[in-house]
Design a protein around this motif. Structure first.
Motif, short mmCIF file in Angstrom:
data_model
loop_
_atom_site.label_atom_id
_atom_site.label_comp_id
_atom_site.label_asym_id
_atom_site.label_seq_id
_atom_site.Cartn_x
_atom_site.Cartn_y
_atom_site.Cartn_z
N SER A 225 0.83 -1.21 0.00
CA SER A 225 0.00 0.00 0.00
C SER A 225 0.86 1.26 0.00
N LYS A 237 -6.39 3.78 -6.90
CA LYS A 237 -7.20 3.74 -5.68
C LYS A 237 -8.63 3.37 -6.03
N SER A 239 -12.38 3.67 -4.18
CA SER A 239 -13.09 4.29 -3.07
C SER A 239 -14.48 3.67 -2.94
N TRP A 240 -14.73 3.01 -1.81
CA TRP A 240 -16.06 2.47 -1.51
C TRP A 240 -16.78 3.48 -0.63
N ASP A 251 -20.68 5.81 5.38
CA ASP A 251 -19.39 5.18 5.67
C ASP A 251 -18.55 5.19 4.39
N TYR A 252 -17.24 4.98 4.52
CA TYR A 252 -16.39 4.92 3.34
C TYR A 252 -15.10 4.20 3.67
N GLU A 253 -14.41 3.76 2.63
CA GLU A 253 -13.06 3.20 2.77
C GLU A 253 -12.33 3.39 1.45
N HIS A 254 -11.07 3.76 1.51
CA HIS A 254 -10.23 3.86 0.34
C HIS A 254 -9.34 2.62 0.27
N ILE A 255 -9.42 1.92 -0.84
CA ILE A 255 -8.68 0.68 -1.03
C ILE A 255 -7.59 0.90 -2.06
N ARG A 265 -11.61 -7.38 -0.23
CA ARG A 265 -11.86 -6.27 0.69
C ARG A 265 -13.19 -5.60 0.39
N ARG A 269 -17.03 -5.36 2.64
CA ARG A 269 -17.69 -4.09 2.95
C ARG A 269 -19.16 -4.07 2.52
#
Length: 561
Positions: A225, A237, A239-240, A251-255, A265, A269
């Motif tokens: 990463s 990247k 982005s969820w 909510d969010y997460e950057h993968i 991953r 989610r």
């Protein structure tokens, strides 16, 4: 170039028999936006025509090629927001292949010459829109898919470029183990060989290295990463983002890399809830998850394979309660989803061919052209709505995967009519979603007994509705005979007239077909009232703005209008 060389260049262009796609003559300039559009078109056409530059020349008559002179001053004209023209043009061109401006004191008059470098690696756009020329006409590149595909094949492959600052130590250990597993899934007969390979040999065999050097592809798929900084200025990247029905972010997460593990991953989610459907002829509901894991992975891997990493964008995955929207940066090179499914063959062009080859070796995508078609087939077998591809926004592709049953009737239809072709299912899916279909497609579905209704307001046919246990719903959607509605209005005005439009709407709107929108229903009521008025059966005692309807038989003489 000195002044004599510039004059000679202008005269060479004038001497050509007619304008071609890579140069354009204008008398004057009055629209800075149009100037930028032309520079985009000329840069792209110079690439397609293998020309070293594209040219836009002011002060030349378009028809005769005579020098007529121009008062256009590119250093005085302003762009949008009162910005100086040339910096504004340069900021809008992506990628900027270089623009030079020359003011030429030609013996026959003042000429302003813009020259732009040819597109490289990808189309040149101006503030988000890429342009080309067809003959002497300028048009959006998105309307010329063949030219778009050709532009992408004339440059270098970013994914195949090596990263001099990277080494094998920048690759993720867990991703390397997973890569070996996936390679064996793709090549099950090579287990003995793979076990004996060290990492360097394996990565070469899996097409992740180039002459032993770490490539951008290796970093995207297997990189640690923290190694993403080695890809700069490119962005890698995912982005969820989780949103509610009101579009509020919850909510969010950057993968980031390694993208080989991004699918796992993402699936952790997603709120992949269980939904129920009741197949026809049984009392036992069928339980099924909102999303098929393979479909989600395939959509994500396609986005990663076709993402334009040089545009500094990211793949976005927006999850709503009833659907997932997945967007990647870059035009859809095959042209249309329908073409991909119908041809069912390997794509001729990939934006990142080196990356695509590596993803095939690691069993992430299928270059045989079957990935998208298999997504449609999988959703069909689950009796769920098919994926929706949105290609209308230039420079991006969005696929929507629905996670709920939109229409129980269509769901049961797919469960029971396994003989339907995928082409028929795709059309019925559009009908289900309220999307308009072509007249020819409507005729084919109607001939097969699958739909009825006056085009474009198409609904499922009565026979199909009966077969799927939805006869009552079919009647609600089809509506009743027009005379029934006319008789209701006459009965209302006979017994309760004068009546206003509100009373008529209260009587009729709820009885009109479910497939009609509220504005369509109110327009229908208006048309029914006017038909009765023209027939001399009802009259208006009120005003045009606020009518009061009565039966003509009941209206006093001289009051009906």
């Amino acid at each position: 170039m000195n002044i004599q060389e510039l004059i000679a260049l202008v005269d060479r262009l004038r001497a050509l028999p007619t304008e071609t796609e890579w140069f354009e003559f204008k008398r004057n300039n009055a629209n800075p936006k149009e100037l930028g559009d032309y520079l985009s078109a000329l840069a792209n056409e110079a690439c397609l025509r293998s020309q070293p530059r594209g040219y836009l020349v002011f002060g030349i008559d378009d028809d005769t090629h005579a020098v007529v002179g121009t008062c256009f001053d590119p250093y005085a004209v302003k762009g949008k927001g009162n910005q100086d023209l040339l910096p504004w043009l340069s900021a809008g061109l992506r990628l900027n292949t270089g623009v030079e401006v020359h003011i030429v004191d030609h013996p026959q008059g003042r000429v302003v010459l813009f020259e732009v470098g040819p597109a490289r690696d990808q189309p040149v756009s101006f503030y988000g829109t890429a342009w080309v020329r067809v003959g002497s006409s300028k048009t959006e590149l998105i309307k010329q898919p063949e030219k778009s595909r050709a532009l992408w094949t004339r440059g270098t492959d970013w994914s195949a470029e090596t990263c001099e600052r990277a080494s094998l130590s920048d690759l993720d250990t867990e991703a390397l183990v997973k890569a070996r597993e996936q390679f064996l899934v793709k090549h099950p007969g090579r287990a003995g060989e793979v076990k004996a390979w060290d990492n360097f040999t394996f990565l070469n065999k899996a097409r992740l290295l180039k002459q032993g050097a770490v490539t951008n592809t290796a970093l995207v798929l297997l990189g640690r990463s923290e190694a993403t900084t080695l890809l700069a200025p490119a962005v890698a990247k995912v982005s969820w983002i989780l949103k509610d029905t009101d579009n509020h972010e919850l909510d969010y997460e950057h993968i980031g890399p390694p993208f080989l593990l991004a699918g796992d991953r993402l699936l952790k989610r997603l709120r992949n809830l269980t939904v129920r459907t009741l197949p026809s002829g049984t009392l036992f509901p069928q339980e099924i998850t909102q999303y098929d894991p393979w479909v989600i992975r395939e959509a994500l891997h396609n986005s990663l394979a076709h993402q334009d990493y040089r545009q500094h964008g990211r793949v976005t995955v927006v999850e709503f309660p009833d659907r997932v929207l997945m967007t990647n940066v870059g035009d859809f090179l095959p042209g249309s989803v329908k073409t991909v499914i119908e041809q069912d063959a390997p794509q001729a062009i990939y934006r990142n061919p080196f990356l695509a080859d590596a993803m095939v070796e690691l069993n992430l995508i299928d270059t045989q052209g079957g990935g998208i078609k298999r997504m449609f087939e999988t959703q069909r077998l689950r009796s769920f709505p098919l994926p929706d591809y949105d290609l209308d926004t230039p420079g991006q592709v969005t696929v929507s995967i629905t996670g709920r049953i939109l229409d129980e009737r269509y769901t049961r239809l797919l469960m029971e009519r396994t003989d339907l072709t995928l082409a028929q299912v795709m059309l019925l899916d559009r009908v289900q979603k309220g999307h308009r279909i072509d007249r020819d497609d409507h005729q084919r579905l109607k001939a097969a007994g699958l739909v009825e209704g006056r085009y474009p307001n198409v609904i499922v046919s009565g026979a199909m509705a009966k077969a799927t246990g939805e006869a009552a719903r079919h009647i609600r959607e089809r509506g009743l005979n027009k005379q029934y509605y006319l008789d209701l209005i006459l009965a209302l005005v006979d017994q309760h007239g004068p009546v206003g439009r509100k009373e008529v709407d209260e009587l009729l709107v709820s009885k009109l077909p479910d497939r009609m929108t509220d504005p369509q229903k109110r327009r229908k009521v208006h048309n029914l009232l006017q038909e009765l008025r023209r027939a001399g059966k009802i009259g208006n005692q009120g005003t045009r703005a606020e009518p009061r309807w009565v039966s003509v038989r009941a209206a006093p003489a001289g009051e009906a209008s």
